[in-house]
Enzyme design. Structure first.
Site, PDB file in Angstrom:
ATOM      1  N   PHE A  24       0.844  -1.196   0.000  1.00 16.39           N
ATOM      2  CA  PHE A  24       0.000   0.000   0.000  1.00 16.39           C
ATOM      3  C   PHE A  24       0.879   1.245   0.000  1.00 16.39           C
ATOM      4  CE2 PHE A  24      -4.622  -0.518   0.601  1.00 16.39           C
ATOM      5  CZ  PHE A  24      -4.698  -1.889   0.483  1.00 16.39           C
ATOM      6  N   CYS A  30      -6.052  15.203   0.252  1.00 16.24           N
ATOM      7  CA  CYS A  30      -7.304  14.835  -0.411  1.00 16.24           C
ATOM      8  C   CYS A  30      -8.013  16.100  -0.872  1.00 16.24           C
ATOM      9  CB  CYS A  30      -8.212  14.048   0.538  1.00 16.24           C
ATOM     10  SG  CYS A  30      -9.769  13.522  -0.234  1.00 16.24           S
ATOM     11  N   CYS A  45     -16.551  15.156   2.057  1.00 18.84           N
ATOM     12  CA  CYS A  45     -16.528  13.774   2.529  1.00 18.84           C
ATOM     13  C   CYS A  45     -16.327  13.824   4.042  1.00 18.84           C
ATOM     14  CB  CYS A  45     -15.397  13.009   1.849  1.00 18.84           C
ATOM     15  SG  CYS A  45     -15.283  11.272   2.321  1.00 18.84           S
ATOM     16  N   CYS A  48     -14.432   9.924   6.724  1.00 17.18           N
ATOM     17  CA  CYS A  48     -13.144   9.290   6.418  1.00 17.18           C
ATOM     18  C   CYS A  48     -12.520   8.613   7.642  1.00 17.18           C
ATOM     19  CB  CYS A  48     -12.181  10.347   5.886  1.00 17.18           C
ATOM     20  SG  CYS A  48     -10.612   9.662   5.312  1.00 17.18           S
ATOM     21  N   ASP A  49     -12.000   7.406   7.414  1.00 16.29           N
ATOM     22  CA  ASP A  49     -11.394   6.639   8.508  1.00 16.29           C
ATOM     23  C   ASP A  49      -9.873   6.723   8.520  1.00 16.29           C
ATOM     24  OD1 ASP A  49     -10.681   5.120   6.321  1.00 16.29           O
ATOM     25  OD2 ASP A  49     -11.641   3.259   7.006  1.00 16.29           O
ATOM     26  N   THR A  50      -9.297   7.684   7.794  1.00 16.84           N
ATOM     27  CA  THR A  50      -7.860   7.649   7.515  1.00 16.84           C
ATOM     28  C   THR A  50      -7.167   8.963   7.822  1.00 16.84           C
ATOM     29  OG1 THR A  50      -8.224   6.032   5.777  1.00 16.84           O
ATOM     30  CG2 THR A  50      -6.190   7.289   5.651  1.00 16.84           C
ATOM     31  N   GLU A 117      -7.333   3.123  -5.387  1.00 14.89           N
ATOM     32  CA  GLU A 117      -8.549   3.401  -4.615  1.00 14.89           C
ATOM     33  C   GLU A 117      -8.801   4.898  -4.736  1.00 14.89           C
ATOM     34  OE1 GLU A 117     -10.195   1.259  -2.179  1.00 14.89           O
ATOM     35  OE2 GLU A 117      -8.959  -0.485  -2.681  1.00 14.89           O
ATOM     36  N   HIS A 208      -9.446  -6.119   6.946  1.00 16.65           N
ATOM     37  CA  HIS A 208      -8.217  -5.799   7.689  1.00 16.65           C
ATOM     38  C   HIS A 208      -8.543  -5.336   9.109  1.00 16.65           C
ATOM     39  CE1 HIS A 208      -9.629  -2.298   5.531  1.00 16.65           C
ATOM     40  NE2 HIS A 208      -8.928  -1.496   6.294  1.00 16.65           N
TER      41      HIS A 208
HETATM   42  C1  LIG Z   1      -9.511   6.397   2.868  1.00 20.08           C
HETATM   43  S1  LIG Z   1     -10.127   6.124   1.245  1.00 20.08           S
HETATM   44  C2  LIG Z   1      -8.759   6.697   0.215  1.00 20.08           C
HETATM   45  C3  LIG Z   1      -9.017   6.595  -1.275  1.00 20.08           C
HETATM   46  C4  LIG Z   1      -9.981   7.606  -1.873  1.00 20.08           C
HETATM   47  N1  LIG Z   1      -9.809   8.920  -1.352  1.00 20.08           N
HETATM   48  C5  LIG Z   1     -11.402   7.140  -1.689  1.00 20.08           C
HETATM   49  O1  LIG Z   1     -12.125   7.775  -0.927  1.00 20.08           O
HETATM   50  O2  LIG Z   1     -11.773   6.150  -2.323  1.00 20.08           O
HETATM   51  C6  LIG Z   1     -10.029   4.330   1.054  1.00 20.08           C
HETATM   52  C7  LIG Z   1     -11.326   3.565   1.106  1.00 20.08           C
HETATM   53  O3  LIG Z   1     -11.857   3.639   2.425  1.00 20.08           O
HETATM   54  C8  LIG Z   1     -13.237   3.879   2.341  1.00 20.08           C
HETATM   55  N2  LIG Z   1     -13.672   4.471   3.599  1.00 20.08           N
HETATM   56  C9  LIG Z   1     -13.278   5.664   4.106  1.00 20.08           C
HETATM   57  N3  LIG Z   1     -13.849   5.904   5.293  1.00 20.08           N
HETATM   58  C10 LIG Z   1     -14.645   4.831   5.556  1.00 20.08           C
HETATM   59  C11 LIG Z   1     -15.520   4.499   6.633  1.00 20.08           C
HETATM   60  N4  LIG Z   1     -15.699   5.324   7.677  1.00 20.08           N
HETATM   61  N5  LIG Z   1     -16.160   3.300   6.585  1.00 20.08           N
HETATM   62  C12 LIG Z   1     -16.000   2.466   5.528  1.00 20.08           C
HETATM   63  N6  LIG Z   1     -15.198   2.744   4.485  1.00 20.08           N
HETATM   64  C13 LIG Z   1     -14.520   3.903   4.484  1.00 20.08           C
HETATM   65  C14 LIG Z   1     -13.335   4.799   1.143  1.00 20.08           C
HETATM   66  O4  LIG Z   1     -14.646   4.893   0.636  1.00 20.08           O
HETATM   67  C15 LIG Z   1     -12.393   4.133   0.180  1.00 20.08           C
HETATM   68  O5  LIG Z   1     -13.045   3.086  -0.516  1.00 20.08           O
HETATM   69  N1  LIG Z   2      -5.582  -3.646   4.538  1.00 18.68           N
HETATM   70  C1  LIG Z   2      -6.114  -2.536   4.016  1.00 18.68           C
HETATM   71  N2  LIG Z   2      -6.912  -2.637   2.932  1.00 18.68           N
HETATM   72  C2  LIG Z   2      -7.388  -1.490   2.402  1.00 18.68           C
HETATM   73  N3  LIG Z   2      -8.151  -1.355   1.278  1.00 18.68           N
HETATM   74  C3  LIG Z   2      -8.350  -0.045   1.048  1.00 18.68           C
HETATM   75  C4  LIG Z   2      -7.692   0.694   2.033  1.00 18.68           C
HETATM   76  C5  LIG Z   2      -7.507   2.159   1.959  1.00 18.68           C
HETATM   77  O1  LIG Z   2      -7.368   2.813   2.972  1.00 18.68           O
HETATM   78  O2  LIG Z   2      -7.491   2.652   0.823  1.00 18.68           O
HETATM   79  C6  LIG Z   2      -7.103  -0.213   2.904  1.00 18.68           C
HETATM   80  C7  LIG Z   2      -6.300  -0.126   4.082  1.00 18.68           C
HETATM   81  O3  LIG Z   2      -6.063   0.932   4.683  1.00 18.68           O
HETATM   82  N4  LIG Z   2      -5.818  -1.322   4.587  1.00 18.68           N
HETATM   83  S1  SF4 Z   3     -12.520   8.739   2.266  1.00 17.58           S
HETATM   84 FE1  SF4 Z   3     -10.925  10.117   3.055  1.00 17.58          FE
HETATM   85  S2  SF4 Z   3      -9.360  10.108   1.518  1.00 17.58           S
HETATM   86 FE2  SF4 Z   3     -11.233   9.286   0.510  1.00 17.58          FE
HETATM   87  S3  SF4 Z   3     -12.318  11.077  -0.354  1.00 17.58           S
HETATM   88 FE3  SF4 Z   3     -13.074  10.855   1.718  1.00 17.58          FE
HETATM   89  S4  SF4 Z   3     -11.747  12.237   2.923  1.00 17.58           S
HETATM   90 FE4  SF4 Z   3     -10.689  11.855   1.014  1.00 17.58          FE
HETATM   91 MG   LIG Z   4      -8.149   2.236   4.869  1.00 15.53          MG
END
Ligand SMILES: C[S@@+](CC[C@H](N)C(=O)[O-])C[C@H]1O[C@@H](n2cnc3c(N)ncnc32)[C@H](O)[C@@H]1O
Ligand SMILES: Nc1nc2[nH]cc(C(=O)O)c2c(=O)[nH]1
Ligand code: SF4
Ligand SMILES: [Mg+2]
Length: 214
Positions: A24, A30, A45, A48-50, A117, A208
């Site tokens: 990864f 973003c 958005c 977001c979990d990231t 992604e 994961h």
């Molecule tokens: C952190 S995003 C990064 C890539 C891109 N910005 C996007 O949104 O697709 C990676 C994946 O995590 C998913 N994701 C983010 N927050 C989430 C949440 N709270 N629960 C489930 N999926 C989540 C997004 O929809 C995406 O498919």
């Molecule tokens: N193991 C793992 N799989 C993933 N698939 C999508 C992810 C992401 O954050 O894009 C993710 C991530 O963060 N970890």
């Molecule tokens: S899930 Fe996180 S990284 Fe993806 S579009 Fe939303 S704010 Fe941006």
């Molecule tokens: Mg993730």
């Protein structure tokens, strides 16, 4: 210059490639959220979990060229017998702010298949082998075709029916993890119910998180 928050070797947790060993690369930044908690509620958005701010994560940093970043990522792939095809997943943040054809070519030259992604709001460079689009709220899609459409569910302003006719090979619903919003758990029951009522859609779990890995 590429800005990378973190890079790591793990199993793809989500969607049609779930379970596959993957490098990864999480790009910094973003276009739909600043990444600051004080901006979350008003962002395009909101769930977001990231953490994608800065370059301070594991194996993160600034890379001056596609070759330099490709070498850095290749070093994370352990397989030396050539049996499994190396696989890299570009994510973020929003990877299409930074991913370009030179970097894709550099990964291909090192034997990798390239997955992305993306939130789908920016055009994609040529050469991506597995394109996952995950629409966000009212944001307009610039990409309407790809390998999988993976919609986080439920989103009041992004009902699955809006995307069901697009040109994707696979359609997934992924239960929203509400922990980032201060609520424990995930929207599991609603998501299962929608898939049962609309068999075009398959369930994607964030495996994961279940496995307790990155
Ligand atoms: C952190 S995003 C990064 C890539 C891109 N910005 C996007 O949104 O697709 C990676 C994946 O995590 C998913 N994701 C983010 N927050 C989430 C949440 N709270 N629960 C489930 N999926 C989540 C997004 O929809 C995406 O498919
Ligand atoms: N193991 C793992 N799989 C993933 N698939 C999508 C992810 C992401 O954050 O894009 C993710 C991530 O963060 N970890
Ligand atoms: S899930 Fe996180 S990284 Fe993806 S579009 Fe939303 S704010 Fe941006
Ligand atoms: Mg993730």
């Amino acid at each position: 210059m590429y800005h990378v928050k973190e890079a790591f070797y793990t199993l793809q947790g989500e969607g049609g490639q779930a379970g596959r060993a993957s490098v990864f690369c999480r790009f910094t930044g973003c276009n739909l959220w600043s990444g600051r908690e004080q901006d979350r509620a008003t962002a395009a958005c909101t769930f977001c979990d990231t953490d994608f701010v800065g370059t301070d994560g594991q194996n993160g940093g600034r890379f001056a060229s596609a070759e330099a970043l490709a070498e850095h990522l290749t070093a994370l792939w352990p397989d030396q017998d050539g049996v499994a095809t190396p696989y890299v997943v570009f994510t973020g943040g929003e990877p299409l702010l930074q991913l370009d054809e030179p970097l894709i070519r550099a990964m291909h030259a090192r034997g990798f298949e390239v997955a992305v992604e993306t939130n789908g709001t920016l055009p994609a460079p040529a050469g991506i082998d597995w394109l996952c689009v995950s629409p966000k709220g009212a944001s307009e899609l610039a990409i309407t075709a790809g390998d999988e459409l993976k919609l986080v569910y439920p989103q009041a302003d992004a009902p699955p029916a809006r995307f069901a006719g697009l040109d994707f090979d696979h359609f997934f619903l992924q239960p929203m993890d509400t922990a980032p919003l201060g609520e424990p758990g995930a929207r599991m029951a609603d998501t299962v119910a929608y898939c049962l009522a609309h068999p075009q859609w398959r369930l994607s779990l964030q495996t994961h998180k279940i496995a307790g890995i990155d």
